[in-house]
Write an enzyme that holds these catalytic residues in place. Structure first.
Site, PDB file in Angstrom:
ATOM      1  CG  MET A  21      44.002  43.957  40.919  1.00 30.16           C
ATOM      2  SD  MET A  21      43.207  43.059  42.077  1.00 30.16           S
ATOM      3  CE  MET A  21      41.475  42.425  41.383  1.00 30.16           C
ATOM      4  N   PRO A  22      43.679  47.165  37.329  1.00 36.30           N
ATOM      5  CG  PRO A  22      44.581  47.272  35.154  1.00 36.30           C
ATOM      6  CD  PRO A  22      44.861  46.621  36.553  1.00 36.30           C
ATOM      7  CG  HIS A  23      39.235  49.234  39.324  1.00 34.53           C
ATOM      8  ND1 HIS A  23      40.229  48.776  39.952  1.00 34.53           N
ATOM      9  CD2 HIS A  23      38.602  50.133  40.278  1.00 34.53           C
ATOM     10  CE1 HIS A  23      40.393  49.752  41.113  1.00 34.53           C
ATOM     11  NE2 HIS A  23      39.296  50.533  41.143  1.00 34.53           N
ATOM     12  N   GLY A  24      37.399  50.533  36.408  1.00 35.99           N
ATOM     13  CA  GLY A  24      36.882  51.582  35.829  1.00 35.99           C
ATOM     14  C   GLY A  24      36.437  52.633  36.934  1.00 35.99           C
TER      15      GLY A  24
END
Length: 144
Positions: A60-63
């Site tokens: 779950m890539p996120h900033g």
């Protein structure tokens, strides 16, 4: 604006590495108006700090935290990668890009984690034959 829509779902994706997967997931969030281009760079930066691989074939890539002010609205993008993509020691078959306003990211993260923790649900997601079918599985398992 819906957190998840047909335009933010890609089935049968092939990517050469996790960074290409993250850029694609991020670009779907940009195209939908949730975040500006700069947020995608923050997603790549976040991956460099620590892996966004959660387990069970899910990343779950996120900033980064300092990217929070860039987020215009909460949104999620979904990539189904049948062959998987390496996220360090593990392979992800499901890559979910996330941009969430305020504390909503914790709610979304936990809802997705609960949904895919069930092996049957994860298989249904990975085997979805259309974007609509995949969205229906998420809507059934989460409160979108």
């Amino acid at each position: 604006m819906s957190i998840l829509s047909r335009e933010k779902v890609k089935l049968n994706v092939q990517v050469k590495d996790k960074y290409e997967a993250i850029r694609l997931a991020g670009q779907l969030l940009v195209d939908a108006g949730h975040v500006p281009e700069a947020y995608v760079d923050k997603m790549i930066e976040r991956e460099g700090v620590s892996s966004t691989y959660i387990g069970g074939g899910l990343a779950m890539p996120h900033g980064t935290n300092d990217a929070k002010p860039l987020i215009r609205s909460t949104g999620m993008s979904v990539l189904v990668v049948p062959e998987g993509v390496d996220f360090g020691e593990e392979r992800a078959n499901l890559v979910i890009g996330l941009a969430a306003v305020g504390e909503e990211h914790l709610d979304v993260l936990s809802s997705v984690a609960v949904l895919v923790a069930e092996e049957d649900d994860m298989q249904r997601i990975l085997q979805a034959s259309s974007e609509e079918e995949l969205i229906a599985i998420f809507e059934e398992g989460m409160e979108l």
